[in-house]
Motif scaffolding. Sequence first.
Motif, PDB file in Angstrom:
ATOM      1  N   PRO A   1       0.805  -1.230   0.000  1.00  0.00           N
ATOM      2  CA  PRO A   1       0.000   0.000   0.000  1.00  0.00           C
ATOM      3  C   PRO A   1       0.836   1.278   0.000  1.00  0.00           C
ATOM      4  O   PRO A   1       0.345   2.335  -0.363  1.00  0.00           O
ATOM      5  CB  PRO A   1      -0.835  -0.115   1.273  1.00  0.00           C
ATOM      6  N   THR A   2       2.099   1.189   0.369  1.00  0.00           N
ATOM      7  CA  THR A   2       2.971   2.365   0.341  1.00  0.00           C
ATOM      8  C   THR A   2       3.605   2.562  -1.038  1.00  0.00           C
ATOM      9  O   THR A   2       4.196   3.608  -1.295  1.00  0.00           O
ATOM     10  CB  THR A   2       4.092   2.239   1.395  1.00  0.00           C
ATOM     11  N   GLU A   3       3.450   1.556  -1.914  1.00  0.00           N
ATOM     12  CA  GLU A   3       3.988   1.621  -3.278  1.00  0.00           C
ATOM     13  C   GLU A   3       2.994   1.001  -4.255  1.00  0.00           C
ATOM     14  O   GLU A   3       3.257  -0.059  -4.830  1.00  0.00           O
ATOM     15  CB  GLU A   3       5.328   0.865  -3.366  1.00  0.00           C
ATOM     16  N   PRO A   4       1.842   1.651  -4.443  1.00  0.00           N
ATOM     17  CA  PRO A   4       0.825   1.049  -5.320  1.00  0.00           C
ATOM     18  C   PRO A   4       1.318   0.929  -6.763  1.00  0.00           C
ATOM     19  O   PRO A   4       2.103   1.748  -7.229  1.00  0.00           O
ATOM     20  CB  PRO A   4      -0.347   2.019  -5.222  1.00  0.00           C
ATOM     21  N   LYS A   5       0.845  -0.107  -7.419  1.00  0.00           N
ATOM     22  CA  LYS A   5       1.171  -0.303  -8.840  1.00  0.00           C
ATOM     23  C   LYS A   5       0.161   0.451  -9.716  1.00  0.00           C
ATOM     24  O   LYS A   5       0.461   0.818 -10.838  1.00  0.00           O
ATOM     25  CB  LYS A   5       1.124  -1.793  -9.194  1.00  0.00           C
ATOM     26  N   GLU A   6      -1.045   0.622  -9.179  1.00  0.00           N
ATOM     27  CA  GLU A   6      -2.112   1.276  -9.943  1.00  0.00           C
ATOM     28  C   GLU A   6      -3.018   2.055  -9.005  1.00  0.00           C
ATOM     29  O   GLU A   6      -3.279   1.622  -7.883  1.00  0.00           O
ATOM     30  CB  GLU A   6      -2.922   0.202 -10.680  1.00  0.00           C
ATOM     31  N   ILE A   7      -3.476   3.207  -9.486  1.00  0.00           N
ATOM     32  CA  ILE A   7      -4.414   4.061  -8.738  1.00  0.00           C
ATOM     33  C   ILE A   7      -5.623   4.320  -9.637  1.00  0.00           C
ATOM     34  O   ILE A   7      -5.480   4.568 -10.834  1.00  0.00           O
ATOM     35  CB  ILE A   7      -3.782   5.439  -8.403  1.00  0.00           C
ATOM     36  N   VAL A   8      -6.799   4.262  -9.036  1.00  0.00           N
ATOM     37  CA  VAL A   8      -8.036   4.596  -9.737  1.00  0.00           C
ATOM     38  C   VAL A   8      -8.735   5.661  -8.902  1.00  0.00           C
ATOM     39  O   VAL A   8      -8.843   5.535  -7.681  1.00  0.00           O
ATOM     40  CB  VAL A   8      -8.942   3.349  -9.898  1.00  0.00           C
ATOM     41  N   LEU A   9      -9.184   6.731  -9.541  1.00  0.00           N
ATOM     42  CA  LEU A   9      -9.852   7.855  -8.866  1.00  0.00           C
ATOM     43  C   LEU A   9     -11.133   8.163  -9.620  1.00  0.00           C
ATOM     44  O   LEU A   9     -11.101   8.500 -10.804  1.00  0.00           O
ATOM     45  CB  LEU A   9      -8.925   9.080  -8.870  1.00  0.00           C
ATOM     46  N   PHE A  10     -12.268   8.021  -8.925  1.00  0.00           N
ATOM     47  CA  PHE A  10     -13.544   8.296  -9.598  1.00  0.00           C
ATOM     48  C   PHE A  10     -14.520   9.003  -8.664  1.00  0.00           C
ATOM     49  O   PHE A  10     -14.444   8.850  -7.447  1.00  0.00           O
ATOM     50  CB  PHE A  10     -14.162   7.018 -10.181  1.00  0.00           C
ATOM     51  N   PRO A  11     -15.442   9.778  -9.256  1.00  0.00           N
ATOM     52  CA  PRO A  11     -16.485  10.417  -8.445  1.00  0.00           C
ATOM     53  C   PRO A  11     -17.572   9.400  -8.116  1.00  0.00           C
ATOM     54  O   PRO A  11     -17.917   8.552  -8.944  1.00  0.00           O
ATOM     55  CB  PRO A  11     -17.018  11.515  -9.373  1.00  0.00           C
ATOM     56  N   MET A  12     -18.097   9.496  -6.905  1.00  0.00           N
ATOM     57  CA  MET A  12     -19.116   8.550  -6.449  1.00  0.00           C
ATOM     58  C   MET A  12     -20.329   8.547  -7.369  1.00  0.00           C
ATOM     59  O   MET A  12     -20.943   7.513  -7.591  1.00  0.00           O
ATOM     60  CB  MET A  12     -19.528   8.926  -5.014  1.00  0.00           C
ATOM     61  N   ASN A  13     -20.668   9.695  -7.937  1.00  0.00           N
ATOM     62  CA  ASN A  13     -21.876   9.751  -8.775  1.00  0.00           C
ATOM     63  C   ASN A  13     -21.727   8.966 -10.085  1.00  0.00           C
ATOM     64  O   ASN A  13     -22.691   8.761 -10.793  1.00  0.00           O
ATOM     65  CB  ASN A  13     -22.312  11.192  -9.036  1.00  0.00           C
ATOM     66  N   SER A  14     -20.513   8.499 -10.399  1.00  0.00           N
ATOM     67  CA  SER A  14     -20.314   7.705 -11.619  1.00  0.00           C
ATOM     68  C   SER A  14     -20.453   6.206 -11.353  1.00  0.00           C
ATOM     69  O   SER A  14     -20.403   5.405 -12.279  1.00  0.00           O
ATOM     70  CB  SER A  14     -18.923   7.966 -12.201  1.00  0.00           C
ATOM     71  N   CYS A  15     -20.627   5.829 -10.086  1.00  0.00           N
ATOM     72  CA  CYS A  15     -20.578   4.418  -9.708  1.00  0.00           C
ATOM     73  C   CYS A  15     -21.868   3.978  -9.025  1.00  0.00           C
ATOM     74  O   CYS A  15     -22.315   4.605  -8.073  1.00  0.00           O
ATOM     75  CB  CYS A  15     -19.390   4.203  -8.765  1.00  0.00           C
ATOM     76  N   ASN A  16     -22.429   2.878  -9.517  1.00  0.00           N
ATOM     77  CA  ASN A  16     -23.656   2.351  -8.927  1.00  0.00           C
ATOM     78  C   ASN A  16     -23.519   0.917  -8.442  1.00  0.00           C
ATOM     79  O   ASN A  16     -24.513   0.295  -8.084  1.00  0.00           O
ATOM     80  CB  ASN A  16     -24.794   2.416  -9.953  1.00  0.00           C
ATOM     81  N   TYR A  17     -22.288   0.395  -8.420  1.00  0.00           N
ATOM     82  CA  TYR A  17     -22.098  -1.015  -8.101  1.00  0.00           C
ATOM     83  C   TYR A  17     -20.957  -1.232  -7.107  1.00  0.00           C
ATOM     84  O   TYR A  17     -20.005  -0.460  -7.060  1.00  0.00           O
ATOM     85  CB  TYR A  17     -21.799  -1.813  -9.381  1.00  0.00           C
ATOM     86  N   THR A  18     -21.044  -2.313  -6.358  1.00  0.00           N
ATOM     87  CA  THR A  18     -19.982  -2.673  -5.418  1.00  0.00           C
ATOM     88  C   THR A  18     -18.837  -3.394  -6.130  1.00  0.00           C
ATOM     89  O   THR A  18     -17.723  -3.410  -5.640  1.00  0.00           O
ATOM     90  CB  THR A  18     -20.520  -3.595  -4.304  1.00  0.00           C
ATOM     91  N   GLY A  19     -19.140  -3.992  -7.273  1.00  0.00           N
ATOM     92  CA  GLY A  19     -18.126  -4.685  -8.064  1.00  0.00           C
ATOM     93  C   GLY A  19     -17.860  -3.924  -9.346  1.00  0.00           C
ATOM     94  O   GLY A  19     -18.802  -3.508 -10.036  1.00  0.00           O
ATOM     95  N   LEU A  20     -16.592  -3.712  -9.665  1.00  0.00           N
ATOM     96  CA  LEU A  20     -16.228  -2.910 -10.834  1.00  0.00           C
ATOM     97  C   LEU A  20     -15.414  -3.735 -11.827  1.00  0.00           C
ATOM     98  O   LEU A  20     -14.483  -4.445 -11.448  1.00  0.00           O
ATOM     99  CB  LEU A  20     -15.409  -1.694 -10.394  1.00  0.00           C
ATOM    100  N   TYR A  21     -15.777  -3.608 -13.107  1.00  0.00           N
ATOM    101  CA  TYR A  21     -15.048  -4.267 -14.184  1.00  0.00           C
ATOM    102  C   TYR A  21     -13.852  -3.422 -14.609  1.00  0.00           C
ATOM    103  O   TYR A  21     -13.809  -2.206 -14.360  1.00  0.00           O
ATOM    104  CB  TYR A  21     -15.953  -4.452 -15.412  1.00  0.00           C
ATOM    105  N   ASP A  22     -12.908  -4.047 -15.299  1.00  0.00           N
ATOM    106  CA  ASP A  22     -11.737  -3.338 -15.818  1.00  0.00           C
ATOM    107  C   ASP A  22     -12.120  -2.141 -16.682  1.00  0.00           C
ATOM    108  O   ASP A  22     -11.446  -1.114 -16.656  1.00  0.00           O
ATOM    109  CB  ASP A  22     -10.851  -4.280 -16.656  1.00  0.00           C
TER     110      ASP A  22
END
Length: 155
Positions: free
Chosen positions: A111-132
């Motif tokens: 967690p101190t050296e992430p390989k990938e970061i994803v940043l999104f606004p909550m209003n764009s997401c309606n699911y607990t599981g996210l696809y690539d």
Amino acid sequence: MNKPSSFVKGEAFEEYVRKHIFPKSHYDLVHRTHDYNSNNGDYIESSLKPDFKFRDKKNGQEFYVEVKWRKGAYNRNNKIEWCNAYQLKRYKAIDRNESKVFIVLGFGDKPTEPKEIVLFPMNSCNYTGLYDSFLDKYSFYVDKPVFSGYLWKLK
């Protein structure tokens, strides 16, 4: 008192996000939820809020950020489960009724050296599981701060 390893990793990634993604030079820290030890004996209700509340130094807008660390475990449907149904409902209500909520997901071995970061606004997401396909759309730079102009244009 032994902290579960998921909490240790989550707190380490929260520190990373504060230092690298939402640094003091760009964002004032308005609120931060309490850590595992604080909540263990007497649960603090405000801990139900997202991890951080920041104020953008450029425009004065306040917003929440919920931080989640995942080692990269996909479920059998090829999705990343980033939260549970109760959390999703709570974050959406805060986003709708109180203040904008952004989600920062981190992936990798440390967690101190992430390989990938994803940043999104909550209003764009309606699911607990996210696809690539969703995650790729909101892929963000590792070790770079998010600039105000970019943040407020996210949809």
